[in-house]
Design a protein around this motif. Sequence first.
Motif, PDB file in Angstrom:
ATOM      1  N   TYR A  49     -13.139   2.671  -7.350  1.00 30.71           N
ATOM      2  CA  TYR A  49     -12.047   1.873  -6.788  1.00 30.71           C
ATOM      3  C   TYR A  49     -11.283   2.651  -5.725  1.00 30.71           C
ATOM      4  O   TYR A  49     -10.913   2.106  -4.682  1.00 30.71           O
ATOM      5  CB  TYR A  49     -11.089   1.388  -7.880  1.00 30.71           C
ATOM      6  CG  TYR A  49     -10.271   0.232  -7.376  1.00 30.71           C
ATOM      7  CD1 TYR A  49     -10.811  -1.051  -7.350  1.00 30.71           C
ATOM      8  CD2 TYR A  49      -9.009   0.432  -6.831  1.00 30.71           C
ATOM      9  CE1 TYR A  49     -10.099  -2.108  -6.828  1.00 30.71           C
ATOM     10  CE2 TYR A  49      -8.293  -0.617  -6.314  1.00 30.71           C
ATOM     11  CZ  TYR A  49      -8.844  -1.887  -6.313  1.00 30.71           C
ATOM     12  OH  TYR A  49      -8.145  -2.929  -5.770  1.00 30.71           O
ATOM     13  N   GLN A  50     -11.074   3.932  -5.973  1.00 33.09           N
ATOM     14  CA  GLN A  50     -10.400   4.760  -4.971  1.00 33.09           C
ATOM     15  C   GLN A  50     -11.202   4.767  -3.676  1.00 33.09           C
ATOM     16  O   GLN A  50     -10.635   4.675  -2.574  1.00 33.09           O
ATOM     17  CB  GLN A  50     -10.231   6.183  -5.505  1.00 33.09           C
ATOM     18  CG  GLN A  50      -9.478   7.117  -4.565  1.00 33.09           C
ATOM     19  CD  GLN A  50      -8.030   6.708  -4.376  1.00 33.09           C
ATOM     20  OE1 GLN A  50      -7.401   6.193  -5.285  1.00 33.09           O
ATOM     21  NE2 GLN A  50      -7.510   6.929  -3.175  1.00 33.09           N
ATOM     22  N   GLN A  51     -12.505   4.850  -3.792  1.00 29.50           N
ATOM     23  CA  GLN A  51     -13.373   4.823  -2.613  1.00 29.50           C
ATOM     24  C   GLN A  51     -13.263   3.495  -1.874  1.00 29.50           C
ATOM     25  O   GLN A  51     -13.192   3.454  -0.641  1.00 29.50           O
ATOM     26  CB  GLN A  51     -14.813   5.080  -3.030  1.00 29.50           C
ATOM     27  CG  GLN A  51     -15.805   5.141  -1.873  1.00 29.50           C
ATOM     28  CD  GLN A  51     -17.235   5.324  -2.360  1.00 29.50           C
ATOM     29  OE1 GLN A  51     -17.727   4.552  -3.172  1.00 29.50           O
ATOM     30  NE2 GLN A  51     -17.894   6.373  -1.874  1.00 29.50           N
ATOM     31  N   GLN A  59     -12.734   4.325 -11.786  1.00 27.94           N
ATOM     32  CA  GLN A  59     -11.550   4.761 -11.041  1.00 27.94           C
ATOM     33  C   GLN A  59     -11.947   5.401  -9.713  1.00 27.94           C
ATOM     34  O   GLN A  59     -11.324   5.151  -8.672  1.00 27.94           O
ATOM     35  CB  GLN A  59     -10.717   5.727 -11.888  1.00 27.94           C
ATOM     36  CG  GLN A  59     -10.067   5.053 -13.086  1.00 27.94           C
ATOM     37  CD  GLN A  59      -9.366   6.041 -14.000  1.00 27.94           C
ATOM     38  OE1 GLN A  59      -9.633   7.251 -13.957  1.00 27.94           O
ATOM     39  NE2 GLN A  59      -8.469   5.555 -14.836  1.00 27.94           N
ATOM     40  N   ALA A  60     -12.995   6.203  -9.738  1.00 25.02           N
ATOM     41  CA  ALA A  60     -13.473   6.844  -8.512  1.00 25.02           C
ATOM     42  C   ALA A  60     -14.014   5.807  -7.534  1.00 25.02           C
ATOM     43  O   ALA A  60     -13.763   5.890  -6.323  1.00 25.02           O
ATOM     44  CB  ALA A  60     -14.546   7.874  -8.846  1.00 25.02           C
ATOM     45  N   MET A  74     -10.710   1.450  -1.813  1.00 27.79           N
ATOM     46  CA  MET A  74      -9.418   1.390  -1.124  1.00 27.79           C
ATOM     47  C   MET A  74      -9.457   2.212   0.156  1.00 27.79           C
ATOM     48  O   MET A  74      -8.979   1.769   1.209  1.00 27.79           O
ATOM     49  CB  MET A  74      -8.301   1.875  -2.046  1.00 27.79           C
ATOM     50  CG  MET A  74      -7.933   0.900  -3.150  1.00 27.79           C
ATOM     51  SD  MET A  74      -6.348   1.285  -3.955  1.00 27.79           S
ATOM     52  CE  MET A  74      -6.678   2.904  -4.642  1.00 27.79           C
ATOM     53  N   GLU A  75     -10.020   3.412   0.064  1.00 27.33           N
ATOM     54  CA  GLU A  75     -10.065   4.294   1.238  1.00 27.33           C
ATOM     55  C   GLU A  75     -10.923   3.704   2.352  1.00 27.33           C
ATOM     56  O   GLU A  75     -10.659   3.935   3.538  1.00 27.33           O
ATOM     57  CB  GLU A  75     -10.600   5.662   0.821  1.00 27.33           C
ATOM     58  CG  GLU A  75      -9.638   6.434  -0.076  1.00 27.33           C
ATOM     59  CD  GLU A  75     -10.255   7.689  -0.654  1.00 27.33           C
ATOM     60  OE1 GLU A  75     -11.476   7.910  -0.445  1.00 27.33           O
ATOM     61  OE2 GLU A  75      -9.530   8.453  -1.328  1.00 27.33           O
ATOM     62  N   HIS A  89       1.783   5.256  -2.174  1.00 25.86           N
ATOM     63  CA  HIS A  89       2.525   5.770  -3.322  1.00 25.86           C
ATOM     64  C   HIS A  89       4.032   5.631  -3.078  1.00 25.86           C
ATOM     65  O   HIS A  89       4.553   6.016  -2.034  1.00 25.86           O
ATOM     66  CB  HIS A  89       2.170   7.235  -3.558  1.00 25.86           C
ATOM     67  CG  HIS A  89       0.736   7.456  -3.930  1.00 25.86           C
ATOM     68  ND1 HIS A  89       0.216   7.062  -5.146  1.00 25.86           N
ATOM     69  CD2 HIS A  89      -0.297   8.008  -3.235  1.00 25.86           C
ATOM     70  CE1 HIS A  89      -1.071   7.367  -5.193  1.00 25.86           C
ATOM     71  NE2 HIS A  89      -1.405   7.947  -4.049  1.00 25.86           N
ATOM     72  N   TRP A  92      -3.720  -2.136  -4.189  1.00 32.03           N
ATOM     73  CA  TRP A  92      -3.358  -0.742  -4.412  1.00 32.03           C
ATOM     74  C   TRP A  92      -2.931  -0.611  -5.874  1.00 32.03           C
ATOM     75  O   TRP A  92      -1.818  -0.982  -6.237  1.00 32.03           O
ATOM     76  CB  TRP A  92      -2.232  -0.333  -3.472  1.00 32.03           C
ATOM     77  CG  TRP A  92      -1.831   1.105  -3.577  1.00 32.03           C
ATOM     78  CD1 TRP A  92      -0.994   1.663  -4.496  1.00 32.03           C
ATOM     79  CD2 TRP A  92      -2.248   2.178  -2.727  1.00 32.03           C
ATOM     80  NE1 TRP A  92      -0.862   3.007  -4.288  1.00 32.03           N
ATOM     81  CE2 TRP A  92      -1.621   3.353  -3.208  1.00 32.03           C
ATOM     82  CE3 TRP A  92      -3.088   2.261  -1.618  1.00 32.03           C
ATOM     83  CZ2 TRP A  92      -1.810   4.597  -2.601  1.00 32.03           C
ATOM     84  CZ3 TRP A  92      -3.273   3.500  -1.016  1.00 32.03           C
ATOM     85  CH2 TRP A  92      -2.636   4.650  -1.494  1.00 32.03           C
ATOM     86  N   SER A 110      -5.631   0.782 -12.594  1.00 31.59           N
ATOM     87  CA  SER A 110      -6.933   1.380 -12.893  1.00 31.59           C
ATOM     88  C   SER A 110      -6.871   2.201 -14.171  1.00 31.59           C
ATOM     89  O   SER A 110      -7.847   2.866 -14.531  1.00 31.59           O
ATOM     90  CB  SER A 110      -7.388   2.268 -11.729  1.00 31.59           C
ATOM     91  OG  SER A 110      -7.535   1.522 -10.539  1.00 31.59           O
ATOM     92  N   GLN A 132       0.828  -1.208   0.000  1.00 24.49           N
ATOM     93  CA  GLN A 132       0.000   0.000   0.000  1.00 24.49           C
ATOM     94  C   GLN A 132       0.863   1.259   0.000  1.00 24.49           C
ATOM     95  O   GLN A 132       1.905   1.315   0.641  1.00 24.49           O
ATOM     96  CB  GLN A 132      -0.904   0.005   1.235  1.00 24.49           C
ATOM     97  CG  GLN A 132      -1.759  -1.245   1.399  1.00 24.49           C
ATOM     98  CD  GLN A 132      -2.964  -1.246   0.482  1.00 24.49           C
ATOM     99  OE1 GLN A 132      -3.665  -0.246   0.349  1.00 24.49           O
ATOM    100  NE2 GLN A 132      -3.221  -2.383  -0.150  1.00 24.49           N
TER     101      GLN A 132
END
Length: 270
Positions: free
Chosen positions: A207-209, A204-205, A211-212, A169, A219, A196, A167
């Motif tokens: 998937y980001q949600q 994409q949005a 993960m969060e 960046h 990741w 993504s 996980q």
Amino acid sequence: MDAEQSRTAIDSTVAHPARRYNYWLGGKDNFAADRASGDELEAAFPNVRKGAIANRAMLRRATRYLAAEAGIRQFLDIGTGLPTADNTHEVAQSVAPESRIVYVDNDPLVMVHARALLTTSPEGGTAYIEADLKDPDTILADPTLRETLDLGRPVGLMLIAVLHFIQGHGSAKPIVQRLLDALPSGSYLVATHATSDFGTPEQQALYQQMMEQGRSDVWTRGHAEITDLFEGLELIDPGVVPASKWHPTPGDPAFADNEVNVWAGVARKP
């Protein structure tokens, strides 16, 4: 429960990537939690099984490339997953029976199955380490590794669909670099990684949600960051491409990029 029992305990109530991957590939070595996790991801991203199939085919092709064309006879496969058809040692030893392979995974169930099912050719060798990619020093210090592989000779480092469980960046590259630093010139890195990049803005949005909210342990990374993992290495043509487009062979499924959603690359350490 002593330390060894604790280390090897299998928690069937928590989804594990190796068992979820097994489920997507049609295997039976998984629990209800793994299937539930797999189903949730598949509901949001219906092509996830195709990605798993394409990724597995990439492992097969890359291993054959290293054994048949690059002359690699040693492999370090981290994030092994549960045994299925065309495992790394089976492909490598079909080309060169003397090939030696060390498998590493952090799921005790994988290790139980591996020791029972992943037999080796008489000329070669296969060994197993229960450890986590997040702790590369533990992997490199394990005596089993040096008993099986000669780190003075080139090694094929296989990081197949495992780096996306690191996980954050920029967090994968130092781990890759630590492992490569321990390997000699002429070694190879094979890496595949979920992305993504090919999803719609809505996907994409979403998937980001996920993960969060902790609903996904994958990741995803973009092409630039994944390509950066190969910095300082000699990328083999065609470079970092969708997994289904790296040296495809007849009979491999012809998936679209947005069905695979996995970047893949192979590179040589100069």
